[in-house]
Structures are given as C-alpha cells and as structure tokens.
Design a protein around this motif. Structure first.
Motif, PDB file in Angstrom:
ATOM      1  N   VAL A   1     -40.814   4.889  45.489  1.00 21.25           N
ATOM      2  CA  VAL A   1     -41.777   6.116  45.846  1.00 21.25           C
ATOM      3  C   VAL A   1     -41.908   6.096  44.280  1.00 21.25           C
ATOM      4  CG1 VAL A   1     -42.903   8.202  46.497  1.00 21.25           C
ATOM      5  CG2 VAL A   1     -41.183   6.965  48.119  1.00 21.25           C
ATOM      6  N   GLY A   2     -43.734   5.847  44.217  1.00 16.24           N
ATOM      7  CA  GLY A   2     -43.667   6.172  42.791  1.00 16.24           C
ATOM      8  C   GLY A   2     -45.115   7.009  42.661  1.00 16.24           C
ATOM      9  N   ALA A   3     -44.848   8.652  42.296  1.00 17.91           N
ATOM     10  CA  ALA A   3     -45.528   9.589  42.725  1.00 17.91           C
ATOM     11  C   ALA A   3     -45.488  10.063  41.282  1.00 17.91           C
ATOM     12  CB  ALA A   3     -44.612  10.424  43.404  1.00 17.91           C
ATOM     13  N   GLY A   4     -46.329  11.978  40.829  1.00 19.52           N
ATOM     14  CA  GLY A   4     -46.358  12.631  40.401  1.00 19.52           C
ATOM     15  C   GLY A   4     -45.497  14.231  40.797  1.00 19.52           C
TER      16      GLY A   4
ATOM     17  N   VAL B   1     -35.056  13.911  51.106  1.00 21.39           N
ATOM     18  CA  VAL B   1     -35.348  12.555  51.363  1.00 21.39           C
ATOM     19  C   VAL B   1     -34.513  11.521  50.415  1.00 21.39           C
ATOM     20  CG1 VAL B   1     -36.752  13.007  53.404  1.00 21.39           C
ATOM     21  CG2 VAL B   1     -36.972  12.726  50.941  1.00 21.39           C
ATOM     22  N   VAL B   2     -34.558  11.991  49.272  1.00 18.65           N
ATOM     23  CA  VAL B   2     -34.193  11.131  48.006  1.00 18.65           C
ATOM     24  C   VAL B   2     -32.604  11.320  47.686  1.00 18.65           C
ATOM     25  CG1 VAL B   2     -34.237  10.683  45.078  1.00 18.65           C
ATOM     26  CG2 VAL B   2     -35.972  11.984  47.032  1.00 18.65           C
ATOM     27  N   ASP B   3     -32.219  10.100  47.477  1.00 19.53           N
ATOM     28  CA  ASP B   3     -30.681   9.695  47.417  1.00 19.53           C
ATOM     29  C   ASP B   3     -30.609   8.476  46.079  1.00 19.53           C
ATOM     30  OD1 ASP B   3     -31.644   7.178  48.310  1.00 19.53           O
ATOM     31  OD2 ASP B   3     -29.718   6.812  49.964  1.00 19.53           O
ATOM     32  N   GLU B   4     -31.452   8.775  45.329  1.00 18.38           N
ATOM     33  CA  GLU B   4     -31.108   7.447  44.250  1.00 18.38           C
ATOM     34  C   GLU B   4     -32.619   7.162  43.398  1.00 18.38           C
ATOM     35  OE1 GLU B   4     -29.158   3.977  43.910  1.00 18.38           O
ATOM     36  OE2 GLU B   4     -31.404   2.882  44.369  1.00 18.38           O
ATOM     37  N   LEU B   5     -32.189   7.789  42.409  1.00 16.19           N
ATOM     38  CA  LEU B   5     -33.223   7.421  41.100  1.00 16.19           C
ATOM     39  C   LEU B   5     -32.982   6.567  39.692  1.00 16.19           C
ATOM     40  CD1 LEU B   5     -32.973  11.561  39.798  1.00 16.19           C
ATOM     41  CD2 LEU B   5     -35.159  10.757  41.546  1.00 16.19           C
ATOM     42  N   LEU B   6     -34.475   5.800  40.322  1.00 16.04           N
ATOM     43  CA  LEU B   6     -34.963   4.294  38.874  1.00 16.04           C
ATOM     44  C   LEU B   6     -36.029   5.731  37.864  1.00 16.04           C
ATOM     45  CD1 LEU B   6     -34.643   2.086  38.269  1.00 16.04           C
ATOM     46  CD2 LEU B   6     -36.270   0.852  39.695  1.00 16.04           C
ATOM     47  N   VAL B   7     -35.737   5.551  36.854  1.00 13.21           N
ATOM     48  CA  VAL B   7     -36.004   5.691  36.474  1.00 13.21           C
ATOM     49  C   VAL B   7     -36.536   5.566  34.464  1.00 13.21           C
ATOM     50  CG1 VAL B   7     -36.203   8.158  34.560  1.00 13.21           C
ATOM     51  CG2 VAL B   7     -35.216   8.352  36.537  1.00 13.21           C
ATOM     52  N   TYR B   8     -37.037   4.929  33.975  1.00 14.44           N
ATOM     53  CA  TYR B   8     -37.432   4.093  33.215  1.00 14.44           C
ATOM     54  C   TYR B   8     -37.936   5.686  31.829  1.00 14.44           C
ATOM     55  CZ  TYR B   8     -37.916   0.165  35.339  1.00 14.44           C
ATOM     56  OH  TYR B   8     -37.360  -1.130  36.400  1.00 14.44           O
TER      57      TYR B   8
ATOM     58  N   MET C   1     -40.305  15.290  35.313  1.00 10.83           N
ATOM     59  CA  MET C   1     -41.156  14.492  35.997  1.00 10.83           C
ATOM     60  C   MET C   1     -41.042  15.079  37.716  1.00 10.83           C
ATOM     61  SD  MET C   1     -37.655  11.189  35.156  1.00 10.83           S
ATOM     62  CE  MET C   1     -37.213  12.058  37.082  1.00 10.83           C
ATOM     63  N   PHE C   2     -40.450  16.622  38.228  1.00 14.58           N
ATOM     64  CA  PHE C   2     -40.246  16.866  38.943  1.00 14.58           C
ATOM     65  C   PHE C   2     -40.851  18.535  38.828  1.00 14.58           C
ATOM     66  CE2 PHE C   2     -37.109  14.288  39.333  1.00 14.58           C
ATOM     67  CZ  PHE C   2     -37.294  13.661  39.952  1.00 14.58           C
ATOM     68  N   HIS C   3     -41.631  18.978  40.412  1.00 13.94           N
ATOM     69  CA  HIS C   3     -42.141  20.053  40.169  1.00 13.94           C
ATOM     70  C   HIS C   3     -41.244  21.212  41.503  1.00 13.94           C
ATOM     71  CE1 HIS C   3     -45.065  23.707  39.776  1.00 13.94           C
ATOM     72  NE2 HIS C   3     -44.607  23.425  41.299  1.00 13.94           N
ATOM     73  N   LEU C   4     -40.115  21.791  40.731  1.00 11.95           N
ATOM     74  CA  LEU C   4     -39.094  22.157  40.775  1.00 11.95           C
ATOM     75  C   LEU C   4     -38.598  23.628  40.914  1.00 11.95           C
ATOM     76  CD1 LEU C   4     -36.598  19.771  40.703  1.00 11.95           C
ATOM     77  CD2 LEU C   4     -37.838  20.092  43.104  1.00 11.95           C
ATOM     78  N   PRO C   5     -38.543  25.245  41.477  1.00 11.03           N
ATOM     79  CA  PRO C   5     -38.423  26.148  41.307  1.00 11.03           C
ATOM     80  C   PRO C   5     -37.628  26.219  39.490  1.00 11.03           C
ATOM     81  CG  PRO C   5     -38.160  26.256  43.428  1.00 11.03           C
ATOM     82  CD  PRO C   5     -38.148  24.746  42.598  1.00 11.03           C
ATOM     83  N   GLU C   6     -37.833  27.349  38.729  1.00 11.37           N
ATOM     84  CA  GLU C   6     -36.939  27.034  37.790  1.00 11.37           C
ATOM     85  C   GLU C   6     -36.241  27.251  37.789  1.00 11.37           C
ATOM     86  OE1 GLU C   6     -37.120  29.728  33.124  1.00 11.37           O
ATOM     87  OE2 GLU C   6     -39.161  29.910  34.816  1.00 11.37           O
ATOM     88  N   ILE C   7     -34.259  27.101  37.246  1.00 12.93           N
ATOM     89  CA  ILE C   7     -33.038  27.452  36.853  1.00 12.93           C
ATOM     90  C   ILE C   7     -32.952  28.348  36.490  1.00 12.93           C
ATOM     91  CG2 ILE C   7     -32.460  25.552  39.279  1.00 12.93           C
ATOM     92  CD1 ILE C   7     -31.118  24.426  36.673  1.00 12.93           C
TER      93      ILE C   7
ATOM     94  N   ALA D   1     -37.382  -1.565  24.433  1.00  7.73           N
ATOM     95  CA  ALA D   1     -37.306  -0.538  23.361  1.00  7.73           C
ATOM     96  C   ALA D   1     -36.973   1.046  24.555  1.00  7.73           C
ATOM     97  CB  ALA D   1     -38.265   0.549  22.624  1.00  7.73           C
ATOM     98  N   ASP D   2     -37.102   0.582  25.720  1.00  6.86           N
ATOM     99  CA  ASP D   2     -36.654   1.842  27.161  1.00  6.86           C
ATOM    100  C   ASP D   2     -35.759   1.707  27.170  1.00  6.86           C
ATOM    101  OD1 ASP D   2     -39.251   2.105  26.654  1.00  6.86           O
ATOM    102  OD2 ASP D   2     -40.354   1.124  28.404  1.00  6.86           O
ATOM    103  N   LEU D   3     -35.263   2.592  28.216  1.00  4.65           N
ATOM    104  CA  LEU D   3     -34.010   2.635  29.777  1.00  4.65           C
ATOM    105  C   LEU D   3     -34.239   2.751  30.314  1.00  4.65           C
ATOM    106  CD1 LEU D   3     -31.712   5.317  27.310  1.00  4.65           C
ATOM    107  CD2 LEU D   3     -31.914   2.484  26.931  1.00  4.65           C
TER     108      LEU D   3
END
Length: 74
Positions: free
Chosen positions: A6-9, A21-28, A41-47, A66-68
């Motif tokens: 899923v490529g999303a906002g 429903v997410v078990d893995e992240l692929l991040v560039y 990357m994620f709209h989540l409640p503040e901790i 040059a990216d990871l």
C-alpha cells in the motif's frame, strides 16, 4: 503468505496501523533535513511516553543511490 503493498498518505497509513493489518514496513529514506514543516508517515494519536512507541525490527537496510531502503517488521 499474501504480499500486498500500500502506498498511501499519512491518514490511511495511520488507519491501517491502528487496525492491526500492517505487519511490515518498506520505507525509502532520503537523508535530508526539512524542518518542522515536514509531514510524518502516519497520522496517529500523539504519545506522551516513549514506552508506548511501537518498536520495529529491522530486517534489511540497503543503499539505493543516496537513499536508504529499510524493511522492518512491526
């Protein structure tokens, strides 16, 4: 094993994480400093306590130009 990507906002990313429903992240990651105006990357409640942060298990890290490229399990 199903492999769906899923490529999303930030809102959909956060909703998928909260739904469990997410078990893995692929991040560039482009190593840049962009300041406070940068979006997360994620709209989540503040901790307010780092003990509530979600730990990631890094599986792979590789350079792509040059990216990871980071593959992590949640």
């Amino acid at each position: 094993m199903d492999a769906n990507h899923v490529g999303a906002g930030t809102k959909l990313n956060g909703s998928l994480l909260q739904a469990g429903v997410v078990d893995e992240l692929l991040v560039y990651l482009a190593p840049s400093v962009i300041g406070d105006s940068g979006r997360g990357m994620f709209h989540l409640p503040e901790i307010t306590d780092l003990s509530r942060a979600r730990a990631l298990r890094i599986r792979e890290v590789e350079r792509v130009g040059a990216d990871l490229r980071i593959l992590a399990r949640i």
